[in-house]
Write a protein that holds these residues in place. Structure first.
Motif, PDB file in Angstrom:
ATOM      1  N   ARG A  10       0.824  -1.221   0.000  1.00  0.00           N
ATOM      2  CA  ARG A  10       0.000   0.000   0.000  1.00  0.00           C
ATOM      3  C   ARG A  10       0.855   1.267   0.000  1.00  0.00           C
ATOM      4  NH1 ARG A  10      -4.769  -0.097   4.079  1.00  0.00           N
ATOM      5  NH2 ARG A  10      -5.347   1.611   2.721  1.00  0.00           N
ATOM      6  N   GLY A  11       2.174   1.143  -0.158  1.00  0.00           N
ATOM      7  CA  GLY A  11       3.045   2.308  -0.278  1.00  0.00           C
ATOM      8  C   GLY A  11       3.605   2.821   1.033  1.00  0.00           C
ATOM      9  N   PHE A  12       3.648   1.986   2.068  1.00  0.00           N
ATOM     10  CA  PHE A  12       4.202   2.380   3.356  1.00  0.00           C
ATOM     11  C   PHE A  12       5.631   1.870   3.505  1.00  0.00           C
ATOM     12  CE2 PHE A  12      -0.272   2.850   4.181  1.00  0.00           C
ATOM     13  CZ  PHE A  12      -0.348   3.881   5.106  1.00  0.00           C
ATOM     14  N   TYR A  13       6.438   2.646   4.231  1.00  0.00           N
ATOM     15  CA  TYR A  13       7.814   2.273   4.534  1.00  0.00           C
ATOM     16  C   TYR A  13       7.986   2.173   6.043  1.00  0.00           C
ATOM     17  CZ  TYR A  13       9.078   3.795  -0.203  1.00  0.00           C
ATOM     18  OH  TYR A  13       9.171   3.951  -1.546  1.00  0.00           O
ATOM     19  N   CYS A  14       8.766   1.192   6.505  1.00  0.00           N
ATOM     20  CA  CYS A  14       9.137   1.166   7.920  1.00  0.00           C
ATOM     21  C   CYS A  14      10.095   2.330   8.170  1.00  0.00           C
ATOM     22  CB  CYS A  14       9.783  -0.175   8.288  1.00  0.00           C
ATOM     23  SG  CYS A  14      11.400  -0.442   7.554  1.00  0.00           S
ATOM     24  N   GLU A  15      10.370   2.596   9.429  1.00  0.00           N
ATOM     25  CA  GLU A  15      11.221   3.740   9.787  1.00  0.00           C
ATOM     26  C   GLU A  15      12.589   3.673   9.110  1.00  0.00           C
ATOM     27  OE1 GLU A  15      11.934   5.895  13.932  1.00  0.00           O
ATOM     28  OE2 GLU A  15      12.878   3.921  13.832  1.00  0.00           O
ATOM     29  N   ALA A  16      13.226   2.513   9.122  1.00  0.00           N
ATOM     30  CA  ALA A  16      14.561   2.381   8.533  1.00  0.00           C
ATOM     31  C   ALA A  16      14.533   2.641   7.027  1.00  0.00           C
ATOM     32  CB  ALA A  16      15.130   0.998   8.824  1.00  0.00           C
ATOM     33  N   TYR A  41       3.627  10.684   9.720  1.00  0.00           N
ATOM     34  CA  TYR A  41       3.876   9.268   9.965  1.00  0.00           C
ATOM     35  C   TYR A  41       2.630   8.615  10.538  1.00  0.00           C
ATOM     36  CZ  TYR A  41       4.458  10.502  14.904  1.00  0.00           C
ATOM     37  OH  TYR A  41       4.254  10.964  16.186  1.00  0.00           O
ATOM     38  N   TYR A  42       2.650   7.301  10.542  1.00  0.00           N
ATOM     39  CA  TYR A  42       1.523   6.508  11.023  1.00  0.00           C
ATOM     40  C   TYR A  42       2.034   5.562  12.100  1.00  0.00           C
ATOM     41  CZ  TYR A  42      -0.571   8.178   6.731  1.00  0.00           C
ATOM     42  OH  TYR A  42      -1.042   8.979   5.736  1.00  0.00           O
ATOM     43  N   LYS A  43       1.259   5.378  13.142  1.00  0.00           N
ATOM     44  CA  LYS A  43       1.588   4.423  14.195  1.00  0.00           C
ATOM     45  C   LYS A  43       0.599   3.272  14.051  1.00  0.00           C
ATOM     46  CE  LYS A  43       4.140   4.179  18.054  1.00  0.00           C
ATOM     47  NZ  LYS A  43       4.726   5.057  18.988  1.00  0.00           N
ATOM     48  N   ILE A  44       1.108   2.120  13.644  1.00  0.00           N
ATOM     49  CA  ILE A  44       0.267   0.958  13.382  1.00  0.00           C
ATOM     50  C   ILE A  44       0.836  -0.222  14.160  1.00  0.00           C
ATOM     51  CG2 ILE A  44      -0.646  -0.594  11.609  1.00  0.00           C
ATOM     52  CD1 ILE A  44      -0.137   1.733   9.592  1.00  0.00           C
ATOM     53  N   GLY A  45       0.039  -0.757  15.065  1.00  0.00           N
ATOM     54  CA  GLY A  45       0.499  -1.896  15.848  1.00  0.00           C
ATOM     55  C   GLY A  45       1.730  -1.602  16.679  1.00  0.00           C
TER      56      GLY A  45
END
Length: 72
Positions: A10-16, A41-45
């Motif tokens: 869906r076009g999301f990247y982890c922090e790294a 940013y998004y906080k998910i789980g």
């Protein structure tokens, strides 16, 4: 090669990965979040993710015409 996660699809990247996209370090992104700066940013789980479109928008917002301009 690993299959992309649902968030990556869906076009999301982890922090790294987001830090890598920006030529930065994850610690810089953490510092920006504390200060209310940087890309959305998004906080998910319990984990932080950045959407590619938000990284692109933040990069575009950094454009300056001279050294005397103040960042937004």
């Amino acid at each position: 090669m690993n299959k992309p996660s649902a968030l990556e699809q869906r076009g999301f990247y982890c922090e790294a990965d987001a830090a890598d996209q920006l030529g930065s370090k994850p610690s810089t992104l953490r510092a920006w979040r504390v200060k209310g700066k940087g890309p959305r940013y998004y906080k998910i789980g319990g984990k932080v993710f950045y959407r590619g479109a938000d990284l692109d928008a933040w990069i575009e917002a950094q454009v300056r015409g001279s050294t005397s301009e103040v960042a937004a």
